[in-house]
Motif scaffolding. Structure first.
Motif, PDB file in Angstrom:
ATOM      1  N   GLN A 111       0.847  -1.177   0.000  1.00  0.00           N
ATOM      2  CA  GLN A 111       0.000   0.000   0.000  1.00  0.00           C
ATOM      3  C   GLN A 111       0.887   1.232   0.000  1.00  0.00           C
ATOM      4  O   GLN A 111       1.821   1.334   0.796  1.00  0.00           O
ATOM      5  CB  GLN A 111      -0.893  -0.015   1.260  1.00  0.00           C
ATOM      6  CG  GLN A 111      -1.918   1.117   1.288  1.00  0.00           C
ATOM      7  CD  GLN A 111      -2.747   1.100   2.565  1.00  0.00           C
ATOM      8  OE1 GLN A 111      -2.827   0.072   3.247  1.00  0.00           O
ATOM      9  NE2 GLN A 111      -3.373   2.210   2.888  1.00  0.00           N
ATOM     10  N   ASP A 140      -3.419   4.027  -1.635  1.00  0.00           N
ATOM     11  CA  ASP A 140      -3.715   3.060  -2.694  1.00  0.00           C
ATOM     12  C   ASP A 140      -3.032   1.720  -2.451  1.00  0.00           C
ATOM     13  O   ASP A 140      -1.892   1.665  -2.000  1.00  0.00           O
ATOM     14  CB  ASP A 140      -3.265   3.613  -4.048  1.00  0.00           C
ATOM     15  CG  ASP A 140      -3.984   4.914  -4.367  1.00  0.00           C
ATOM     16  OD1 ASP A 140      -5.197   4.980  -4.100  1.00  0.00           O
ATOM     17  OD2 ASP A 140      -3.325   5.863  -4.850  1.00  0.00           O
ATOM     18  N   TYR A 196      -1.608  -1.830  -4.169  1.00  0.00           N
ATOM     19  CA  TYR A 196      -1.114  -2.411  -5.413  1.00  0.00           C
ATOM     20  C   TYR A 196      -0.986  -3.907  -5.193  1.00  0.00           C
ATOM     21  O   TYR A 196      -0.373  -4.330  -4.206  1.00  0.00           O
ATOM     22  CB  TYR A 196       0.236  -1.789  -5.795  1.00  0.00           C
ATOM     23  CG  TYR A 196       0.111  -0.305  -6.034  1.00  0.00           C
ATOM     24  CD1 TYR A 196      -0.225   0.182  -7.294  1.00  0.00           C
ATOM     25  CD2 TYR A 196       0.257   0.587  -4.980  1.00  0.00           C
ATOM     26  CE1 TYR A 196      -0.384   1.537  -7.503  1.00  0.00           C
ATOM     27  CE2 TYR A 196       0.093   1.946  -5.183  1.00  0.00           C
ATOM     28  CZ  TYR A 196      -0.220   2.412  -6.443  1.00  0.00           C
ATOM     29  OH  TYR A 196      -0.384   3.764  -6.646  1.00  0.00           O
ATOM     30  N   ALA A 239      -3.735   2.410  -9.515  1.00  0.00           N
ATOM     31  CA  ALA A 239      -3.767   1.484  -8.396  1.00  0.00           C
ATOM     32  C   ALA A 239      -4.522   0.239  -8.791  1.00  0.00           C
ATOM     33  O   ALA A 239      -5.319   0.243  -9.714  1.00  0.00           O
ATOM     34  CB  ALA A 239      -4.445   2.141  -7.198  1.00  0.00           C
TER      35      ALA A 239
END
Lengths: 177, 666
Positions: free
Chosen positions: A144, A148, A150, A173
């Motif tokens: 993170q 966001d 990932y 993201a």
């Protein structure tokens, strides 16, 4: 790991005021009369968002004052949760999940890639830390960055992500796979 | 009322009782670290696990499990033993194996329980966790690596001392107790954390490495540093008092004592008067023998109008002997209010804490007049704080504002606020008029002024009007005892102020005052302080740990201090000094047994630990009350008497806890 903090450091501001008074009031109003101390967590969060993603001592003292609780109770909460940062932090806070599902899928290598990229980047850009489960185990390993997540990362895609962030490009993201 | 079975025995307990307490009522002891009777329940050490049926098939923490009807509890089944052994293994995982150099050794809960539940050896092969020491001031020494995170100290600071400065920070293996910010634990009750700490994480700094508990002689006694008469245990080895610990007395100190009581004992070994001294023709004090000193005292006092003062630490026995000597000499000049307080001594109810110390728990409204209980009677202050915290006791203050853990209404600075309160119809006045158990607590500062008698009357009237109990909070352990035996100016006699102005000859029983110029002074006391420095003859007496003596506390409760060690050098028990002085003056006392003398004249003072209620009657003198604000209560907490002033530990406290407004800062 104990999170870094130094309440007497030079970077600590002398005072802190909430910019968004309305948000503070809303957070406090969520809890029943006489239980205002419960708002300590949302208030710490608001303070952190407002203050470059970390909470200075002045903010904790201010929260204690607003909620009429001993400052030490605020310090306890702030030092307990990983989501609160008590010292200045990079522009991108890269939180790599190291809990079992991610670990099984190679989170250690992802984390090493991130750490390596962060070490090469200019100061104050990245802070990489290991965190517990980010709640996206289906797409492990995940990390993170600020707000966001990932997902489904490999060391290569993590490196790519870090490079984009370093150039100031906001990558999309979500799933990288 | 739930009825449950514990280890095959049926017991009925009050609803809300925990299983642990129910077992305790049966005499079944369940091991625990974090649970403490007088603190909130944390339930985090897990040592008190028991087996419950019906219930989940796993052990349950009994300290936070309310007893329920039909519950069957096993406290010693194989499952329980295994579970506790597991908990113990976890607790010992990071605990250092340093019992041989730990001051808690020999009186350590963890050590004792490890004997019962610990494995012979550890299976833990990782590195042990280490925790940085915390700077908690000159009284508490820390060894935080030993901490098992029970949080008793955190809860004590918040719930009893009213100084929420401790907390538990970080988490998991990194969890540690501390202040987070660098701060000393600035409460006068901090020493109690040493007692409640179940391991050696918090230990006494002045006592560090001085002794082992099994080497100490333990003597139950009474404290003299304030007028509460806290019950203490004097731990001594040979002739040395090594430490003072609290002893349980529900009516006074429960199981707490304040830091002065606990830590000033090293003053008992410093600046002692261990032989008689006589001032020579050159104006210097020279040490001498008892015979010479008594002759010199008798020669100096003979033919003069002798006055007498009883100091703050005087015991009843010595005061009675001195009173009898003054009667023999026919002198009415005597006083025990050496701080200059002026109040009416004719009514017992006028100078007692009539509601009693435990009465604070029943009070539903409290008016503090010129007093700061936190400094003047710390343990009483803790009771007030508890009542305020748990039941919202409304508190108002007349006099200088105080630094207290409880909130209060500030009604005014001077006696005129009493008058305003009596006439008011709203706010605090309305609350006090509707209260069932109002309490007025007046400190010595209310009477340390020329119009003390009128203030005394005004307080009587206020008590009458509000239906409140009148309570005087004394600060001197010897004061109430001396008042009980009538050690006050006789007809035509001078009071303390008069004596300090005009006396020609003075016998001072440990009064730390400066006699007027040209006054021949005989000082009987145990410390070389103000009183001895100006005296012409110094007769060495005994401190409170060195004599069997009676002290009466501020509620009028006579209690017995017991001799723990011998007085130093040639020093002797105070009342026998007075007796010999009387003989040297040619006015021998008619008795050799002071206890019988006291019992005959004041039988209630021989009924130890029993409070003789005082009949209510008018006191004080009607008169104009000055509007001058009450003076700030004497705030020399760490330097209140000769023993404290001689104590190196108290001197360190003065530096560490220097408050901007106290006398000590000056």
């Amino acid at each position: 790991m104990k999170k870094p903090y130094d309440l007497t450091a030079d970077y600590q501001p002398a005072a802190f005021t909430f910019a968004n008074k309305k948000a503070v009031e809303e957070a406090i109003a969520r809890y029943p009369e006489g239980q205002q101390a419960s708002a300590v967590m949302p208030l710490l969060w608001i303070a952190q968002r407002q203050h470059d993603n970390w909470i200075p001592r002045a903010a904790m003292d201010e929260i204690a004052k607003i909620l009429s609780m001993p400052p030490v109770k605020v310090y306890e909460v702030a030092s307990f949760y990983t989501m609160y940062n008590l010292a200045p932090i990079g522009r991108y806070h890269v939180q790599c999940c190291g809990t079992t599902p991610c670990w099984l899928r190679g989170s250690e290598r992802v984390m090493a890639a991130c750490a390596e990229a962060a070490a090469r980047a200019p100061d104050g850009l990245f802070t990489v830390s290991e965190v517990e489960c980010l709640g996206a185990c289906t797409a492990a390993p995940v990390l993170q960055v600020n707000d966001d997540t990932y997902e489904g990362l490999t060391p290569a895609s993590a490196k790519e992500l870090m490079a984009l962030l370093e150039q100031g490009i906001d990558p999309k993201a979500g799933d990288k796979q | 009322m739930p009825k449950l079975t514990i280890d095959g025995v049926e017991v009925e307990v009050e609803p809300g009782t925990s299983v642990l307490q129910a077992a305790e009522a049966l005499g079944v002891e369940i091991p625990r670290f974090c649970f403490h009777d007088r603190l909130s329940v944390a339930g985090n050490c897990r040592m008190c696990l028991v087996e419950i049926s019906p219930g989940p098939p796993k052990p349950v923490a009994s300290c936070c499990l309310p007893a329920a009807d039909g519950m069957v509890v096993k406290t010693d089944s194989p499952m329980v033993r295994e579970a506790r052994a597991g908990v113990m293994e976890f607790l010992l995982m990071n605990h250092p194996l340093d019992c041989p150099i730990c001051d808690q050794g020999g009186e350590c809960d963890l050590q004792d329980q490890a004997v019962g539940y610990g494995a012979g050896r550890s299976r833990y092969t990782e590195n042990k966790r280490a925790v940085a020491e915390k700077a908690l001031g000159p009284l508490i020494k820390t060894a935080m690596t030993r901490c098992i995170n029970c949080t008793r100290c955190v809860r004590f600071a918040e719930e009893i001392a009213g100084a929420p400065v401790l907390g538990q920070f970080h988490r998991g293996e990194d969890a540690e107790i501390g202040t987070f910010i660098k701060a000393a634990v600035a409460t006068e009750m901090s020493g109690n954390m040493i007692d409640i700490c179940p391991v050696g994480a918090l230990t006494s700094r002045p006592y560090a490495y001085r002794a082992r508990p099994w080497e100490l002689t333990k003597t139950p006694s009474i404290d003299v540093h304030d007028a509460l008469g806290a019950n203490i245990r004097v731990d001594s080895r040979g002739r040395e008092v090594l430490r003072i610990l609290p002893r349980l007395h529900e009516g006074i100190n429960e199981e707490w004592i304040d830091d002065r009581t606990r830590f000033a004992c090293d003053g008992l070994a410093e600046r002692r008067l261990d032989r008689p001294w006589v001032r020579g023709a050159d104006g210097r004090l020279r040490e001498t023998s008892w015979a010479t000193a008594l002759t010199a005292a008798a020669r100096g006092l003979a033919g003069r109008d002798v006055a007498a003062l009883a100091g703050d630490l005087a015991d009843v026995e010595a005061v009675v002997a001195l009173r009898d000597l003054m009667d023999e000499l026919g002198s009415p000049h005597r006083d025990c209010r050496v701080d200059g307080a002026v109040f009416d001594t004719s009514q017992r109810s006028g100078w007692l804490m009539n509601a009693g110390v435990a009465g604070v728990d029943e009070a539903d409204i409290l008016l503090l007049v010129a007093t700061d209980p936190r400094r003047e009677a710390t343990v009483l202050g803790a009771r007030i704080f508890r009542n305020w915290r748990e039941r919202g006791l409304p508190i108002a203050v007349i006099g200088p504002a105080i630094d207290a853990p409880y909130g209060y209404d500030h009604l005014g600075d001077g006696p005129d606020a009493l008058d305003r309160l009596a006439r008011a119809r709203t706010g605090f006045a309305k609350t006090i008029k509707g209260a069932q158990n109002p309490m007025i607590l007046a400190g010595m500062s209310a009477f340390r002024r020329p119009d003390g008698l009128a203030v005394h009357r005004a307080l009587h009237e206020a008590a009458q009007k509000f239906g409140a109990t009148f309570n005087m909070l004394h600060t001197a352990a010897g004061r109430v005892g001396a008042l009980e035996v009538g050690f006050v100016p006789g007809p035509g006699g001078m009071d303390c102020a008069g004596i300090l102005r005009d006396a020609k000859a003075l016998i001072s029983l440990g009064a730390e005052v400066s006699a007027p110029k040209g006054c021949f002074t005989v000082y009987i006391g145990h410390h070389g302080d103000v009183g001895a420095a100006g005296a012409d003859v110094v007769l060495p007496g005994s401190a409170y740990t060195e004599k069997d003596a009676t002290y009466v506390n501020t509620e009028g409760r006579p209690q017995r201090a017991v001799r723990a060690v011998a007085p130093p050098g040639l020093a002797r028990e105070d009342w026998t000094i007075v007796r010999d002085l009387a003989a040297a003056l040619g006015k021998p006392l008619s008795y050799n047994d002071i206890s019988a003398r006291i019992e005959a004249a004041w039988p209630h003072l021989a009924r130890w630990d029993t409070v003789e209620p005082a009949p209510w009657g008018p006191f004080g003198t009607a008169g104009p009350v000055d509007r001058v604000p009450f003076a700030a209560p004497k705030d020399a907490y760490y330097h209140a008497n000769a023993i404290c002033r001689a104590s190196p530990t108290m001197a360190r406290c003065v530096v560490a806890f220097r408050a901007p407004n106290s006398e000590e800062a000056a």
